[in-house]
Design a protein around this motif. Structure first.
Motif, PDB file in Angstrom:
ATOM      1  N   CYS A   1       0.812  -1.236   0.000  1.00 51.12           N
ATOM      2  CA  CYS A   1       0.000   0.000   0.000  1.00 51.12           C
ATOM      3  C   CYS A   1       0.837   1.274   0.000  1.00 51.12           C
ATOM      4  O   CYS A   1       0.289   2.375   0.002  1.00 51.12           O
ATOM      5  CB  CYS A   1      -0.987   0.062   1.158  1.00 51.12           C
ATOM      6  N   LYS A   2       2.165   1.182   0.015  1.00 48.90           N
ATOM      7  CA  LYS A   2       2.997   2.386   0.106  1.00 48.90           C
ATOM      8  C   LYS A   2       3.789   2.610  -1.183  1.00 48.90           C
ATOM      9  O   LYS A   2       4.117   1.653  -1.890  1.00 48.90           O
ATOM     10  CB  LYS A   2       4.004   2.220   1.261  1.00 48.90           C
ATOM     11  N   LYS A   3       4.132   3.873  -1.448  1.00 56.38           N
ATOM     12  CA  LYS A   3       4.957   4.220  -2.607  1.00 56.38           C
ATOM     13  C   LYS A   3       6.288   3.482  -2.520  1.00 56.38           C
ATOM     14  O   LYS A   3       6.832   3.301  -1.423  1.00 56.38           O
ATOM     15  CB  LYS A   3       5.202   5.737  -2.627  1.00 56.38           C
ATOM     16  N   ILE A   4       6.793   3.058  -3.684  1.00 55.94           N
ATOM     17  CA  ILE A   4       8.051   2.304  -3.719  1.00 55.94           C
ATOM     18  C   ILE A   4       9.219   3.300  -3.671  1.00 55.94           C
ATOM     19  O   ILE A   4       9.197   4.309  -4.397  1.00 55.94           O
ATOM     20  CB  ILE A   4       8.100   1.443  -5.006  1.00 55.94           C
ATOM     21  N   PRO A   5      10.241   3.050  -2.848  1.00 57.13           N
ATOM     22  CA  PRO A   5      11.375   3.977  -2.764  1.00 57.13           C
ATOM     23  C   PRO A   5      11.976   4.257  -4.148  1.00 57.13           C
ATOM     24  O   PRO A   5      12.205   3.334  -4.933  1.00 57.13           O
ATOM     25  CB  PRO A   5      12.388   3.223  -1.884  1.00 57.13           C
ATOM     26  N   GLY A   6      12.191   5.523  -4.448  1.00 57.72           N
ATOM     27  CA  GLY A   6      12.761   5.916  -5.732  1.00 57.72           C
ATOM     28  C   GLY A   6      11.710   6.148  -6.812  1.00 57.72           C
ATOM     29  O   GLY A   6      12.037   6.628  -7.894  1.00 57.72           O
ATOM     30  N   PHE A   7      10.462   5.794  -6.549  1.00 58.08           N
ATOM     31  CA  PHE A   7       9.396   5.989  -7.537  1.00 58.08           C
ATOM     32  C   PHE A   7       8.856   7.428  -7.452  1.00 58.08           C
ATOM     33  O   PHE A   7       8.967   8.096  -6.427  1.00 58.08           O
ATOM     34  CB  PHE A   7       8.252   4.987  -7.307  1.00 58.08           C
ATOM     35  N   ASP A   8       8.296   7.902  -8.574  1.00 52.48           N
ATOM     36  CA  ASP A   8       7.758   9.262  -8.608  1.00 52.48           C
ATOM     37  C   ASP A   8       6.384   9.339  -7.951  1.00 52.48           C
ATOM     38  O   ASP A   8       6.026  10.346  -7.355  1.00 52.48           O
ATOM     39  CB  ASP A   8       7.634   9.729 -10.062  1.00 52.48           C
ATOM     40  N   LEU A   9       5.615   8.262  -8.108  1.00 53.58           N
ATOM     41  CA  LEU A   9       4.217   8.276  -7.666  1.00 53.58           C
ATOM     42  C   LEU A   9       3.875   6.953  -6.994  1.00 53.58           C
ATOM     43  O   LEU A   9       4.462   5.914  -7.309  1.00 53.58           O
ATOM     44  CB  LEU A   9       3.285   8.469  -8.875  1.00 53.58           C
ATOM     45  N   GLY A  10       2.897   6.987  -6.086  1.00 60.88           N
ATOM     46  CA  GLY A  10       2.432   5.772  -5.427  1.00 60.88           C
ATOM     47  C   GLY A  10       1.258   5.172  -6.174  1.00 60.88           C
ATOM     48  O   GLY A  10       1.207   5.199  -7.408  1.00 60.88           O
ATOM     49  N   ASN A  11       0.315   4.625  -5.438  1.00 60.86           N
ATOM     50  CA  ASN A  11      -0.863   3.989  -6.057  1.00 60.86           C
ATOM     51  C   ASN A  11      -2.154   4.694  -5.622  1.00 60.86           C
ATOM     52  O   ASN A  11      -3.212   4.094  -5.574  1.00 60.86           O
ATOM     53  CB  ASN A  11      -0.905   2.510  -5.668  1.00 60.86           C
ATOM     54  N   SER A  12      -2.028   5.976  -5.325  1.00 61.01           N
ATOM     55  CA  SER A  12      -3.216   6.739  -4.969  1.00 61.01           C
ATOM     56  C   SER A  12      -3.723   7.465  -6.215  1.00 61.01           C
ATOM     57  O   SER A  12      -3.004   8.263  -6.805  1.00 61.01           O
ATOM     58  CB  SER A  12      -2.866   7.767  -3.887  1.00 61.01           C
ATOM     59  N   PRO A  13      -4.955   7.208  -6.649  1.00 67.16           N
ATOM     60  CA  PRO A  13      -5.448   7.865  -7.863  1.00 67.16           C
ATOM     61  C   PRO A  13      -5.391   9.388  -7.749  1.00 67.16           C
ATOM     62  O   PRO A  13      -5.154  10.073  -8.746  1.00 67.16           O
ATOM     63  CB  PRO A  13      -6.889   7.363  -7.999  1.00 67.16           C
ATOM     64  N   LEU A  14      -5.554   9.904  -6.532  1.00 68.57           N
ATOM     65  CA  LEU A  14      -5.599  11.358  -6.360  1.00 68.57           C
ATOM     66  C   LEU A  14      -4.252  12.036  -6.608  1.00 68.57           C
ATOM     67  O   LEU A  14      -4.183  13.233  -6.850  1.00 68.57           O
ATOM     68  CB  LEU A  14      -6.119  11.697  -4.954  1.00 68.57           C
ATOM     69  N   GLU A  15      -3.155  11.238  -6.564  1.00 67.10           N
ATOM     70  CA  GLU A  15      -1.833  11.806  -6.883  1.00 67.10           C
ATOM     71  C   GLU A  15      -1.689  12.106  -8.364  1.00 67.10           C
ATOM     72  O   GLU A  15      -0.842  12.907  -8.756  1.00 67.10           O
ATOM     73  CB  GLU A  15      -0.739  10.779  -6.569  1.00 67.10           C
ATOM     74  N   TYR A  16      -2.453  11.389  -9.182  1.00 71.04           N
ATOM     75  CA  TYR A  16      -2.226  11.425 -10.628  1.00 71.04           C
ATOM     76  C   TYR A  16      -2.956  12.613 -11.263  1.00 71.04           C
ATOM     77  O   TYR A  16      -3.967  12.463 -11.930  1.00 71.04           O
ATOM     78  CB  TYR A  16      -2.624  10.092 -11.264  1.00 71.04           C
ATOM     79  N   THR A  17      -2.423  13.810 -11.014  1.00 66.79           N
ATOM     80  CA  THR A  17      -3.041  15.038 -11.527  1.00 66.79           C
ATOM     81  C   THR A  17      -2.490  15.374 -12.921  1.00 66.79           C
ATOM     82  O   THR A  17      -1.404  14.931 -13.298  1.00 66.79           O
ATOM     83  CB  THR A  17      -2.715  16.216 -10.594  1.00 66.79           C
ATOM     84  N   SER A  18      -3.248  16.164 -13.661  1.00 66.99           N
ATOM     85  CA  SER A  18      -2.798  16.608 -14.987  1.00 66.99           C
ATOM     86  C   SER A  18      -1.432  17.273 -14.900  1.00 66.99           C
ATOM     87  O   SER A  18      -0.574  17.076 -15.770  1.00 66.99           O
ATOM     88  CB  SER A  18      -3.793  17.613 -15.574  1.00 66.99           C
ATOM     89  N   GLU A  19      -1.231  18.068 -13.839  1.00 69.32           N
ATOM     90  CA  GLU A  19       0.046  18.786 -13.702  1.00 69.32           C
ATOM     91  C   GLU A  19       1.228  17.814 -13.720  1.00 69.32           C
ATOM     92  O   GLU A  19       2.266  18.081 -14.303  1.00 69.32           O
ATOM     93  CB  GLU A  19       0.086  19.582 -12.376  1.00 69.32           C
ATOM     94  N   LEU A  20       1.049  16.661 -13.070  1.00 69.86           N
ATOM     95  CA  LEU A  20       2.167  15.718 -12.953  1.00 69.86           C
ATOM     96  C   LEU A  20       2.273  14.748 -14.126  1.00 69.86           C
ATOM     97  O   LEU A  20       3.375  14.346 -14.492  1.00 69.86           O
ATOM     98  CB  LEU A  20       2.040  14.909 -11.647  1.00 69.86           C
ATOM     99  N   VAL A  21       1.144  14.355 -14.715  1.00 62.05           N
ATOM    100  CA  VAL A  21       1.216  13.210 -15.641  1.00 62.05           C
ATOM    101  C   VAL A  21       0.882  13.553 -17.100  1.00 62.05           C
ATOM    102  O   VAL A  21       1.095  12.712 -17.984  1.00 62.05           O
ATOM    103  CB  VAL A  21       0.288  12.048 -15.179  1.00 62.05           C
ATOM    104  N   ASP A  22       0.405  14.752 -17.377  1.00 64.86           N
ATOM    105  CA  ASP A  22      -0.025  15.077 -18.745  1.00 64.86           C
ATOM    106  C   ASP A  22       1.096  14.823 -19.760  1.00 64.86           C
ATOM    107  O   ASP A  22       2.220  15.314 -19.598  1.00 64.86           O
ATOM    108  CB  ASP A  22      -0.475  16.543 -18.815  1.00 64.86           C
ATOM    109  N   GLY A  23       0.794  14.011 -20.769  1.00 63.22           N
ATOM    110  CA  GLY A  23       1.752  13.744 -21.839  1.00 63.22           C
ATOM    111  C   GLY A  23       2.832  12.730 -21.480  1.00 63.22           C
ATOM    112  O   GLY A  23       3.670  12.389 -22.322  1.00 63.22           O
ATOM    113  N   LYS A  24       2.815  12.237 -20.259  1.00 59.58           N
ATOM    114  CA  LYS A  24       3.895  11.346 -19.801  1.00 59.58           C
ATOM    115  C   LYS A  24       3.573   9.855 -19.978  1.00 59.58           C
ATOM    116  O   LYS A  24       2.414   9.452 -19.983  1.00 59.58           O
ATOM    117  CB  LYS A  24       4.159  11.581 -18.306  1.00 59.58           C
ATOM    118  N   THR A  25       4.641   9.069 -20.104  1.00 60.44           N
ATOM    119  CA  THR A  25       4.533   7.608 -19.994  1.00 60.44           C
ATOM    120  C   THR A  25       4.722   7.227 -18.520  1.00 60.44           C
ATOM    121  O   THR A  25       5.632   7.746 -17.873  1.00 60.44           O
ATOM    122  CB  THR A  25       5.627   6.927 -20.837  1.00 60.44           C
ATOM    123  N   ILE A  26       3.855   6.327 -18.030  1.00 59.17           N
ATOM    124  CA  ILE A  26       3.989   5.871 -16.635  1.00 59.17           C
ATOM    125  C   ILE A  26       4.247   4.371 -16.611  1.00 59.17           C
ATOM    126  O   ILE A  26       3.464   3.587 -17.161  1.00 59.17           O
ATOM    127  CB  ILE A  26       2.715   6.192 -15.825  1.00 59.17           C
TER     128      ILE A  26
END
Lengths: 253, 253
Positions: free
Chosen positions: A70-95
């Protein structure tokens, strides 16, 4: 068109999924997060099973997302919370994305004819796409560590409800490839439908009563559970192709 | 007291059942038939796995009962229809009994602390007995050929409802062995409870919508399905002891 619901990843036999339309369901939270990320404009999500796979695939400019325990992986940019995935952070990006249960379910479905990503969030769009694809439907509930999760079962019930609505409108694919087909639901699916109908007026409460919802609430992700309990707020019906997920609207019917 | 519901015999690991109170559920029709036979006055039911075991155990004056492929076994006195088991035929008799799924589930539970026989027919009596026994409760749905059966799941939901009533009355065994204990239900059990609550007003219709109910109806056993859908009409709470089942009323609380 037959609908079968499988209670957890461990119950699925890869060969039984061949030529089927497999809808992978991990409401808390992998498939909900994928749907939100695509809706927020990310260019693609690449689901992988292990942290090492994720790291070795990762290229500059791409984002690493996912969780272990349930926790973000060390060194990762984002965890598994849908609310983290905002347009500001992910628009146009590969995840590049890895979670304990959800991405494993996607891998398990690798032999399927089509792999769709399902959640409460995109129930209508997902059902519409599945209704017009060739092949019987298998709803693969990810569960948690090979144990059935209430929220995935209720989501399967919701998807069946949406498919029954499409049947009433003559929009289920028939053997001839046109509309007018009919649905047969297995016993497990029927019980999930009955349970969904009982709690539909308070899905948020239902999700918070399950083991996964309680655990997430306890460790600070109550808002994620509330978010993931919303029905058909996203018009996304993404399909896994060549191991990648791209935003897809529901098919024109 | 924890309640776990297992979806079919294949899902049960014998070791996980150790020291638990296992309620074996095969609504259509093995456990319903056993309950009816005991209520009709038979002295004991001996469940066995194979037809050969049944024949080799059989002594003059005893009855052979059971089914394969829903039909009476050649040379047997009785099939697996609860309505066959009348007082005229079974009063005072020993019945050696074998069915495809139900008796296999009973064998699977052999390491349990207690084995109870559950059905819609004895829901209240069965729940009352389980509530005051030592050990967590596992509801083992027999299913059909290792696939979940709707009617067994709904019966698990009904039994959970009865146990929740007893909890409200302070009649669940606590760690100290008195009443006042509380229940924790796993996700699968919660969904079965929700489904049961949705269809409780028409259990007969629900049973007739499942694969097993439809099949029995088609081959002439519609009345069995109607009979087995009745709730708490029998005050039987039989327990398996030394491989045998004797009539038992619910424990005094």
């Amino acid at each position: 068109m037959n609908i079968q619901v499988i209670s957890s990843v461990n119950e699925a036999r890869t060969d039984d999924l061949q030529h089927k339309t497999v809808i992978v369901i991990d409401v808390l939270r992998a498939t909900s997060t994928i749907l939100r990320a695509l809706d927020a404009g990310c260019s693609q999500v690449i689901p992988v099973e292990t942290v090492n796979q994720a790291k070795s695939l990762h290229r500059p400019g791409e984002l690493l997302g996912g969780e272990r325990f349930c926790k973000k992986i060390p060194g990762f940019d984002l965890g598994n919370s849908p609310l983290e995935y905002t347009s500001e952070l992910v628009d146009g990006k590969t995840i590049i994305f890895t979670t304990t249960n959800g991405t494993r379910a996607i891998q398990k479905a690798s032999k399927a004819g089509h792999i769709l990503i399902g959640g409460m969030l995109n129930a209508e769009a997902c059902a519409r796409k599945a209704a017009m694809l060739y092949g019987d439907i298998v709803m693969l509930c990810a569960g948690t560590q090979d144990v059935f999760s209430l929220e995935d079962g209720l989501c399967a019930g919701l998807l069946i409800e949406e498919l029954l609505k499409l049947q009433a409108e003559g929009l289920i694919r028939s053997a001839a490839g046109t509309g007018g087909g009919s649905l047969t639901v297995d016993d497990f699916g029927l019980v999930m439908l009955q349970a969904y109908r009982h709690v539909r007026g308070n899905l948020e409460g239902a999700l918070l009563s399950g083991v996964g919802g309680k655990r997430l609430s306890r460790i600070g992700f109550h808002d994620d559970v509330v978010y993931c309990a919303q029905v058909s707020i996203l018009d996304q019906a993404p399909v896994v192709r060549n191991g990648r997920l791209e935003a897809g609207m529901s098919l024109p019917l």
